[in-house]
Design a protein around this motif. Sequence first.
Motif, PDB file in Angstrom:
ATOM      1  N   HIS A 208       0.846  -1.200   0.000  1.00 52.07           N
ATOM      2  CA  HIS A 208       0.000   0.000   0.000  1.00 52.07           C
ATOM      3  C   HIS A 208       0.879   1.248   0.000  1.00 52.07           C
ATOM      4  CE1 HIS A 208      -3.694  -2.286   0.914  1.00 52.07           C
ATOM      5  NE2 HIS A 208      -2.812  -3.113   1.438  1.00 52.07           N
ATOM      6  N   THR A 226      -5.295   1.769  -5.236  1.00 53.12           N
ATOM      7  CA  THR A 226      -6.562   1.332  -4.667  1.00 53.12           C
ATOM      8  C   THR A 226      -7.387   0.654  -5.740  1.00 53.12           C
ATOM      9  OG1 THR A 226      -8.627   2.052  -3.610  1.00 53.12           O
ATOM     10  CG2 THR A 226      -7.619   3.588  -5.168  1.00 53.12           C
ATOM     11  N   VAL A 232     -12.215   5.409  -1.618  1.00 52.51           N
ATOM     12  CA  VAL A 232     -11.204   6.098  -0.812  1.00 52.51           C
ATOM     13  C   VAL A 232     -11.688   7.505  -0.470  1.00 52.51           C
ATOM     14  CG1 VAL A 232      -8.854   7.022  -0.794  1.00 52.51           C
ATOM     15  CG2 VAL A 232      -9.282   4.745  -1.750  1.00 52.51           C
ATOM     16  N   LYS A 261      -7.389  -4.237  -1.646  1.00 49.82           N
ATOM     17  CA  LYS A 261      -7.320  -2.781  -1.762  1.00 49.82           C
ATOM     18  C   LYS A 261      -8.718  -2.189  -1.989  1.00 49.82           C
ATOM     19  CE  LYS A 261      -2.465  -2.904  -3.144  1.00 49.82           C
ATOM     20  NZ  LYS A 261      -1.495  -2.907  -4.274  1.00 49.82           N
TER      21      LYS A 261
END
Lengths: 748, 159
Positions: A208, A226, A232, A261
């Motif tokens: 990440h 992501t 997000v 993710k």
Amino acid sequence: MALDTKSETRQFTVVGTRPLRPDGIDKVTGRARFGADMTAPGMLIGLVLRSPHAHAKIKRIDTSAAEAIPGVHAVVTRADFPVIGDNDFIADILDNCMAGEKALYDGHAVAAIAASSGAIARKALKLIKVDYEVLPHVTDVDAAMKPGAPVLHEGRANETVPEGMSSNVVARYEFGHGDIGAGLAGADRVLERTYRTEATHQGYIEPHACLAQMGPDGQADLWCCTQGQYMVRDTCAAILGLKQGQLRVTASEIGGGFGGKTTVFLEPVALALARKSGRPVKMVMTRSEVLRATGPTASSSIDIKLGMTKDGRITAGFAELRYQGGAYPGSPVEFGAMSAFAPYDLDHVKTVGWDVVTNRPKQAAYRAPGAPMAAFAVESAIDELAKGFGLDPLEVRLKNAAREGTRASYGVTYPAIGLEATLRRAKDHPHWTAPLGSNQGRGVACGFWFNFGGNTCVSMNIAPDGTVNVIEGNPDIGGSRASMSMMAAEELGISYDQVRTVIADTASLGLNDVTDGSRVTFAVGLATIEAARDAKREMCKRAAMVWGIEEDAVEWKDGAAHPAGPNAGSHPPMTLAEIAAIASNTGGPIAGHYEVNAEGAGVSFATHMVDTEVDPETGAVKILRYTVFQDAGKAVHPAYVEGQFQGGAVQGIGWALNEEYIYGADGTLQNAGFLDYRIPVASDLPMIDTVILEIPNPGHPYGVRGVGETSIVPPLATIANAVSAASGVRMADLPMSPPKVLAAIKGA
Amino acid sequence: MSRIHVTTTINGDPVEYLCDPEETLLDVLRDRLGLTGSKEGCGTGDCGACSVTMNGRLVCSCLVLGAEAEGAQIATIEGMAKGETLHPLQRKFIEHAALQCGICTPGILVAAKSLLERNPDPTEEEARYWLAGNLCRCTGYDKIIRAVMDAAAEMREAS
């Protein structure tokens, strides 16, 4: 639209071919920019301090010595985040990103620092003093359910959980129909067995990473790897009290996700550090942090009761599934309970799922979340009963297979589905009758996944020179830009090379759900096709204007507007490029749009077949041959469909044979690195053969079904069944690592 | 602690930099020189995403110190194509769909090139063992191995 009902007979020109992907050159030359590849002027480096304890009360955090180090610009703890109201979903994500009153697992974030260099940040991190009161911990799902087990949270159980259970049990799910007792009574044999699987990590090679900037005016920008930039945005906005429209999130190229993710870990922390320091902050996890603190999938413990007649009819199926999903509610046990018996047409079926919290990292989705463990248990039990009666395991599955019109155990009635087709193709395949050597065995198993549609928004811009841009909002994780360009070219009647697909940031296109649920080729593809139809309508209108005829007297075929009906042949056709060139004179730029919350994703089935060899001296299992049979609806880019089949199968091989989270007596993770958490490498494997079946999905204009997740569902049982055939021992605990297999052989 | 001055050659270009004594070659490439094609997947030499060659030897640049590059010849993914012309391995990786996410691709290409320089006609098994130090989580390696074998065949014909 008439086309929608014709998908079975439609002749495609672009769809079904194998063009080169548009991001190929960037990715083979090192130019593609992934999460950690971005920089900003004045950028600071952010690092996270993590709990060394599996379960501890955080009594006090003293950051003063760290803050006194020259070069340190911000330190944040939970006190720097707003209090979240009664939104448990967001509150849990925040608590996972930055611990509140307690550290709930080894690796749980407790503080973060931003400094002018990584070296200074590392030095300062050591000066943060955390006063912990260590608490008893529990990491095993069955132990966590026992009365008297160490408790993580009080009051998190929902209304489905009966009184008197441990507070670690937070939800109960039940599905099915019929009467299990009556069904079992009609069986010639009833098998009862308990199966266990360990937690495995998604294992994406890219840790990440993100880069956050925020000004005092509340405008913020975030670059991150992501599966969903809108997720997000909305999650970080909720956690930090920002306006969604003021936070622009740009998704980098993504180095694998597999579900891991689909949530946030670093992003809210980086934004908080950027806000406090007034400087851009970049954060990148180490591999150890990825394994300790980001989502593995759940571990499971599953009881099966299965009744079968001696001719192979399943009379009743019952499963009780216990999944631990780490430190917060939300294990994928509901999907496990829904999918366990989904491939079969059963009169009597029932599943009960228990969601349990333990002192492990908060689980994140992993490719068909919850289904592989359930399929491992059910498909192993079917195999054991079939073998006991001397029956062909493919025939037994065909005898019980769900078909169009079958009422699934989770409640739906299936439209046209492809399970039977995969089983028949498997039975006819040369693999099924190939000779085997000593210590070798063959296994088969089936798998199911729901697939998903969801919120989707696509724009299509026609440039003045007749080239086309598709603007979509889903990170491309395995070639989806190529697939979108192909569907756009197909629908417009132009060549693939005339289309370029790009992925928008959150400010540039409407909401798109994350790249998950095998939804992108289905839902974004559907929206791309509809956006193309929108653009075609506009282009027909422009041609009608030029010709001075009615709009509905113009039809689009072969990449051009043609006068139709009574006007047929009255004007030469106008190509897309010709219409685009004069757009300024006929009403302005030409674009197509489509927005939908897509339904009709179309369920997916697969049958897998494997040959294994078990070394009786060491217990090591070698994969000799592997074949995947899966329904793709319509394979838009067959090479990338094959890639999904192969990749999922190999992740399943890792889960079956090697991969596991190993916890010490102190509750800390013992194998937080790729040396000891061993994913399959090239020398472990043969080629992975694939057979693509195409049973069109009635819910998509071209018949497309998602293909990404189903391929990880069958391998666990497929391999366990093959190991059983090779060694004569039934492996009910994953992974089937050499010591476990050897012990089973010795004990048999 | 004072920094170390290093003079080296990267992809044929003369390069000088200052680095900390504990700084890895990977950090130098990525953070000081802007060569972000080499990726950090683990930092412990287990994944191969940072593969480069140093004086012709395949190494994990996360296990080499920046200071060790003094006087060396370093080759990274950024130097693999010649102008607009891709290396046959790069071309075959695209043609065979041998990448999905692409994060492991630079390291695998560097490693595969190193294999073919030593052994222009590898068996499938030799290719699988040579690439066993390069993790890919997307593809199951099938299409990667096919691309390497196909590139090797094409390069043998051309030579």
